[in-house]
Design a protein around this motif. Structure first.
Motif, mmCIF file in Angstrom:
data_model
loop_
_atom_site.group_PDB
_atom_site.id
_atom_site.type_symbol
_atom_site.label_atom_id
_atom_site.label_comp_id
_atom_site.label_asym_id
_atom_site.label_seq_id
_atom_site.Cartn_x
_atom_site.Cartn_y
_atom_site.Cartn_z
ATOM 1 N N TYR A 1 7.485 10.245 -8.426
ATOM 2 C CA TYR A 1 6.393 9.202 -8.093
ATOM 3 C C TYR A 1 6.107 9.676 -6.640
ATOM 4 N N GLN B 1 3.841 8.404 -3.075
ATOM 5 C CA GLN B 1 3.487 7.563 -2.032
ATOM 6 C C GLN B 1 2.547 8.068 -1.016
ATOM 7 N N GLY C 1 1.458 2.055 -1.981
ATOM 8 C CA GLY C 1 2.566 1.694 -2.412
ATOM 9 C C GLY C 1 2.997 3.133 -3.503
ATOM 10 N N LEU C 2 4.147 2.936 -3.822
ATOM 11 C CA LEU C 2 4.863 3.973 -4.869
ATOM 12 C C LEU C 2 3.851 3.933 -6.119
ATOM 13 N N LEU D 1 3.368 6.256 -9.876
ATOM 14 C CA LEU D 1 3.796 7.089 -10.786
ATOM 15 C C LEU D 1 2.815 8.503 -10.765
ATOM 16 N N PHE E 1 8.768 11.793 -4.777
ATOM 17 C CA PHE E 1 10.040 11.198 -4.969
ATOM 18 C C PHE E 1 10.386 11.849 -6.314
#
Lengths: 115, 108
Positions: free
Chosen positions: B36, B38, B43-44, B46, B89
């Motif tokens: 993921y 950001q 926002g986060l 995929l 992430f």
């Protein structure tokens, strides 16, 4: 279509007060997740709802934290007697049916500051 | 329990440099693996995913291969751009279990 929405976007509260954070998942998504993103730390899983099943509460850090999901849609995360260490960004995500390989769609988060 | 370990940042690169962000995991069974991203102020979202061993996820020039033998899912890009500056992430499911994130800074 609309994505995941969260409210409020920012919340400042005093230590000891209760707060409620709201999440509206994507329509039709049966799985809903709450995470916490603390400064300097990663994302921490809090709780998971899937359909009518009992929620997975294994990530809740203390009994001051609780969440419910009404009608299989909107969810509310409640933090009672807030502490300064609760300050973080609280993220909500939803996915179609909670399958392990599914993409989770995240909301913009609620930034909580406890003074 | 399940866990994800990713390299600490920040990673600082010049534009067009090669990027690798390491990610290894510990899990029982056969997890799905994700990256993921950001972007600043967003926002986060995929970036890519792989759901079984030897699968390669790819998107926006990024790639990661699910290596069960080394329990790894390293993120690579051959030529980074300034617009790739973000926090990345690594994560596995079920759940999602996230790594601590790696900040990438790309300078022109």
């Amino acid at each position: 279509g609309a994505g995941v929405s969260q409210s409020p976007s920012n919340k400042v509260t005093e230590k000891g007060k209760d707060v409620e954070l709201r999440c509206d998942p994507i329509s039709g998504h049966t799985a809903l997740y709450w995470y916490r993103q603390s400064l300097g730390q990663g994302l921490e899983f809090l709780i998971y709802f899937q359909g009518n099943s009992a929620p997975d509460k294994s990530g809740l850090p203390s009994d001051r934290f609780s969440a419910e999901r009404t009608g299989g849609s909107v969810s509310t995360l409640t933090i009672q007697r807030t502490q300064q260490e609760d300050s973080a960004v609280y993220l909500c995500a939803s996915s179609l049916d909670g399958g392990a390989g599914e993409t989770q769609y995240f909301g913009p988060g609620t930034r909580l500051l406890v003074l | 329990g399940n866990s994800v370990t990713q390299m600490e940042g920040p990673v600082t690169l010049s534009e067009e440099a090669f990027l690798t962000i390491n990610c290894t995991y510990t899990a029982t069974g056969y997890p799905s693996l994700f990256w993921y991203v950001q972007y600043p102020g967003e926002g986060l979202q995929l970036l890519l995913k792989a759901t079984k061993a030897d699968d390669k996820g790819s998107n926006k020039g990024f790639e990661a291969t699910y290596r069960k033998e080394t329990t790894s899912f390293h993120l690579e890009k051959g030529s980074v751009q300034v617009s790739d500056s973000a926090v990345y992430f690594c994560a596995l499911s079920p759940g999602l279990i996230f790594g601590t994130g790696t900040r990438l800074q790309v300078f022109p």
